[in-house]
Design a protein around this motif. Sequence first.
Motif, PDB file in Angstrom:
ATOM      1  N   ASP A 198       0.665  -1.256   0.136  1.00 18.50           N
ATOM      2  CA  ASP A 198       0.306   0.107  -0.322  1.00 18.50           C
ATOM      3  C   ASP A 198       0.829   1.268   0.366  1.00 18.50           C
ATOM      4  O   ASP A 198       1.837   1.859   1.084  1.00 18.50           O
ATOM      5  CB  ASP A 198      -0.805  -0.303   0.968  1.00 18.50           C
ATOM      6  N   THR A 199       1.219   2.555  -0.773  1.00 15.63           N
ATOM      7  CA  THR A 199       1.537   3.488  -1.072  1.00 15.63           C
ATOM      8  C   THR A 199       1.033   4.431  -0.161  1.00 15.63           C
ATOM      9  O   THR A 199       1.579   5.902   0.381  1.00 15.63           O
ATOM     10  CB  THR A 199       1.714   4.252  -2.286  1.00 15.63           C
ATOM     11  N   ALA A 200      -0.102   4.811   0.536  1.00 12.08           N
ATOM     12  CA  ALA A 200      -0.468   4.552   1.919  1.00 12.08           C
ATOM     13  C   ALA A 200       0.600   4.502   3.142  1.00 12.08           C
ATOM     14  O   ALA A 200      -0.470   5.729   3.980  1.00 12.08           O
ATOM     15  CB  ALA A 200      -2.166   5.139   1.846  1.00 12.08           C
ATOM     16  N   LEU A 201       0.860   3.348   2.948  1.00 13.66           N
ATOM     17  CA  LEU A 201       2.113   3.049   4.143  1.00 13.66           C
ATOM     18  C   LEU A 201       3.401   3.284   4.553  1.00 13.66           C
ATOM     19  O   LEU A 201       3.680   3.598   3.074  1.00 13.66           O
ATOM     20  CB  LEU A 201       0.720   1.622   4.345  1.00 13.66           C
ATOM     21  N   HIS A 202       3.288   4.620   5.737  1.00 15.41           N
ATOM     22  CA  HIS A 202       4.952   4.966   5.618  1.00 15.41           C
ATOM     23  C   HIS A 202       5.686   3.449   6.000  1.00 15.41           C
ATOM     24  O   HIS A 202       5.168   3.109   7.495  1.00 15.41           O
ATOM     25  CB  HIS A 202       4.796   6.585   6.717  1.00 15.41           C
ATOM     26  N   THR A 203       6.601   4.051   5.206  1.00 17.89           N
ATOM     27  CA  THR A 203       7.991   2.360   5.124  1.00 17.89           C
ATOM     28  C   THR A 203       9.120   2.303   5.260  1.00 17.89           C
ATOM     29  O   THR A 203       9.714   2.156   5.990  1.00 17.89           O
ATOM     30  CB  THR A 203       7.696   1.303   4.563  1.00 17.89           C
ATOM     31  N   ALA A 204       9.540   4.508   4.891  1.00 20.43           N
ATOM     32  CA  ALA A 204      10.747   3.744   3.877  1.00 20.43           C
ATOM     33  C   ALA A 204      11.619   4.493   5.105  1.00 20.43           C
ATOM     34  O   ALA A 204      12.685   3.855   5.104  1.00 20.43           O
ATOM     35  CB  ALA A 204      10.112   5.566   3.860  1.00 20.43           C
ATOM     36  N   ALA A 205      11.439   4.906   6.164  1.00 27.88           N
ATOM     37  CA  ALA A 205      11.971   4.974   7.651  1.00 27.88           C
ATOM     38  C   ALA A 205      12.687   3.470   8.072  1.00 27.88           C
ATOM     39  O   ALA A 205      13.745   3.078   9.018  1.00 27.88           O
ATOM     40  CB  ALA A 205      11.882   6.106   8.897  1.00 27.88           C
ATOM     41  N   TRP A 206      11.620   2.516   8.117  1.00 23.09           N
ATOM     42  CA  TRP A 206      11.499   1.896   8.734  1.00 23.09           C
ATOM     43  C   TRP A 206      11.652  -0.156   7.830  1.00 23.09           C
ATOM     44  O   TRP A 206      11.792  -1.304   8.647  1.00 23.09           O
ATOM     45  CB  TRP A 206       9.698   1.514   9.539  1.00 23.09           C
ATOM     46  N   ILE A 207      12.294  -0.215   6.120  1.00 26.23           N
ATOM     47  CA  ILE A 207      12.410  -0.687   5.741  1.00 26.23           C
ATOM     48  C   ILE A 207      13.798  -1.716   7.117  1.00 26.23           C
ATOM     49  O   ILE A 207      13.911  -2.991   6.387  1.00 26.23           O
ATOM     50  CB  ILE A 207      13.100  -0.300   4.443  1.00 26.23           C
ATOM     51  N   PRO A 208      14.927  -1.354   6.803  1.00 24.72           N
ATOM     52  CA  PRO A 208      15.723  -2.054   7.707  1.00 24.72           C
ATOM     53  C   PRO A 208      15.372  -3.071   8.879  1.00 24.72           C
ATOM     54  O   PRO A 208      15.837  -3.783   9.048  1.00 24.72           O
ATOM     55  CB  PRO A 208      17.134  -0.870   8.526  1.00 24.72           C
ATOM     56  N   ASP A 209      14.532  -2.336   9.648  1.00 25.16           N
ATOM     57  CA  ASP A 209      13.876  -2.573  10.936  1.00 25.16           C
ATOM     58  C   ASP A 209      13.093  -3.814  10.513  1.00 25.16           C
ATOM     59  O   ASP A 209      13.290  -5.015  10.936  1.00 25.16           O
ATOM     60  CB  ASP A 209      13.031  -1.662  11.507  1.00 25.16           C
ATOM     61  N   LEU A 210      12.089  -3.691   9.370  1.00 27.05           N
ATOM     62  CA  LEU A 210      11.560  -4.740   8.637  1.00 27.05           C
ATOM     63  C   LEU A 210      12.622  -5.712   8.303  1.00 27.05           C
ATOM     64  O   LEU A 210      12.319  -7.332   8.429  1.00 27.05           O
ATOM     65  CB  LEU A 210      11.136  -4.429   7.750  1.00 27.05           C
ATOM     66  N   GLU A 211      13.804  -5.599   7.739  1.00 26.80           N
ATOM     67  CA  GLU A 211      14.327  -6.824   6.759  1.00 26.80           C
ATOM     68  C   GLU A 211      14.956  -7.518   8.176  1.00 26.80           C
ATOM     69  O   GLU A 211      15.237  -8.659   8.415  1.00 26.80           O
ATOM     70  CB  GLU A 211      15.302  -6.202   5.973  1.00 26.80           C
ATOM     71  N   ALA A 212      15.432  -6.186   9.527  1.00 29.21           N
ATOM     72  CA  ALA A 212      16.081  -7.631  10.633  1.00 29.21           C
ATOM     73  C   ALA A 212      15.479  -8.255  11.405  1.00 29.21           C
ATOM     74  O   ALA A 212      15.621  -9.493  11.676  1.00 29.21           O
ATOM     75  CB  ALA A 212      16.910  -6.466  11.378  1.00 29.21           C
ATOM     76  N   GLU A 213      13.879  -7.725  11.496  1.00 37.56           N
ATOM     77  CA  GLU A 213      12.618  -8.702  11.790  1.00 37.56           C
ATOM     78  C   GLU A 213      12.309  -9.294  11.069  1.00 37.56           C
ATOM     79  O   GLU A 213      12.350 -10.832  11.956  1.00 37.56           O
ATOM     80  CB  GLU A 213      11.526  -7.896  12.404  1.00 37.56           C
ATOM     81  N   LEU A 214      12.365  -9.702   9.767  1.00 35.10           N
ATOM     82  CA  LEU A 214      11.626 -11.216   9.242  1.00 35.10           C
ATOM     83  C   LEU A 214      13.188 -12.184   8.915  1.00 35.10           C
ATOM     84  O   LEU A 214      12.609 -13.125   8.376  1.00 35.10           O
ATOM     85  CB  LEU A 214      10.918 -10.823   8.365  1.00 35.10           C
ATOM     86  N   GLY A 215      14.222 -11.422   8.468  1.00 28.89           N
ATOM     87  CA  GLY A 215      15.571 -12.127   8.383  1.00 28.89           C
ATOM     88  C   GLY A 215      14.959 -12.168   6.924  1.00 28.89           C
ATOM     89  O   GLY A 215      16.101 -13.625   6.088  1.00 28.89           O
ATOM     90  N   LYS A 216      14.799 -11.485   6.155  1.00 32.62           N
ATOM     91  CA  LYS A 216      14.544 -11.777   4.252  1.00 32.62           C
ATOM     92  C   LYS A 216      14.098  -9.874   3.877  1.00 32.62           C
ATOM     93  O   LYS A 216      13.983  -9.563   4.771  1.00 32.62           O
ATOM     94  CB  LYS A 216      13.560 -12.925   4.132  1.00 32.62           C
ATOM     95  N   PRO A 217      14.191 -10.045   2.505  1.00 34.38           N
ATOM     96  CA  PRO A 217      14.265  -9.061   1.909  1.00 34.38           C
ATOM     97  C   PRO A 217      12.899  -9.040   2.218  1.00 34.38           C
ATOM     98  O   PRO A 217      11.517  -9.284   2.211  1.00 34.38           O
ATOM     99  CB  PRO A 217      14.056  -9.406   0.758  1.00 34.38           C
ATOM    100  N   VAL A 218      12.164  -7.174   1.994  1.00 37.10           N
ATOM    101  CA  VAL A 218      11.337  -7.028   2.315  1.00 37.10           C
ATOM    102  C   VAL A 218      11.083  -5.797   1.396  1.00 37.10           C
ATOM    103  O   VAL A 218      11.632  -4.739   0.855  1.00 37.10           O
ATOM    104  CB  VAL A 218      10.997  -5.941   3.856  1.00 37.10           C
TER     105      VAL A 218
END
Length: 251
Positions: A198-218
């Motif tokens: 969703d382009t309505a979702l803010h994510t740009a600041a947290w992509i490294p956090d997401l990948e660290a949390e999930l252990g895979k590309p996001v």
Amino acid sequence: MVDSTHPAPDTVGFLYPGYSAEDEYPRLEGMLGGDSGDIRLPLVHTDIGEDAHRVDALLEMGSAARLAAGVAELAERGARAVVWACTSASFVFGWEGAKEQVRELSETAGMPASSTSFAFAHAVQALGVDRVAIAATYPEDVADYFRAFLKAAGAEVVSMRGSGIITAAEVGTWGRAEVLELGRAGDHPEAQAVLLPDTALHTAAWIPDLEAELGKPVLTANQVTVWEGLRLLGRDPVHDRLGTLFARSGG
């Protein structure tokens, strides 16, 4: 006279529906352009019509007339490529319909064009992954259109989670905690990458956090949308805070 010592920046224009996470684009411009300012990402808001993740509303939101209305302003701002920065109001047309949407946009704009849905398809291919999970804010019936779109692109969707959120306005209020929870809830052990569409979702600041949390590309919507626009211009920027997609040269 053109000053060859200061070449024109690579400028990609974005058509963005309404107002929710449009502040991602100046953030991404600052991250990628840096002090050199050699990347510009101007954005024009399109008329969203009814703010609803509902098929009929999305088809109208992505209509040719609504997209065409913002093209002239992007051209005036130096855009050499344009991307329809909306996932749901592109994939809801289906693979062939989304191709026609982009073709019409390119013809109207007189420049290369794409959309966020194709950005996801191309980004999945660039990562070299086959199996993905969808972590969507949308209702599941809308998210299922994205599953079908990715299947048409050759990707296997091993799991899909819809969150039932109807409006982009609500999605735009989500912060880091909600975004990380969405990623966790949508992940699957067999998925090689997780997609937040969703382009309505803010994510740009947290992509490294997401990948660290999930252990895979996001892959997230505004991230891949900017990547796709730069790809149209032949640019392949590398940045260490925008996830695996931007960490890989030659993507």
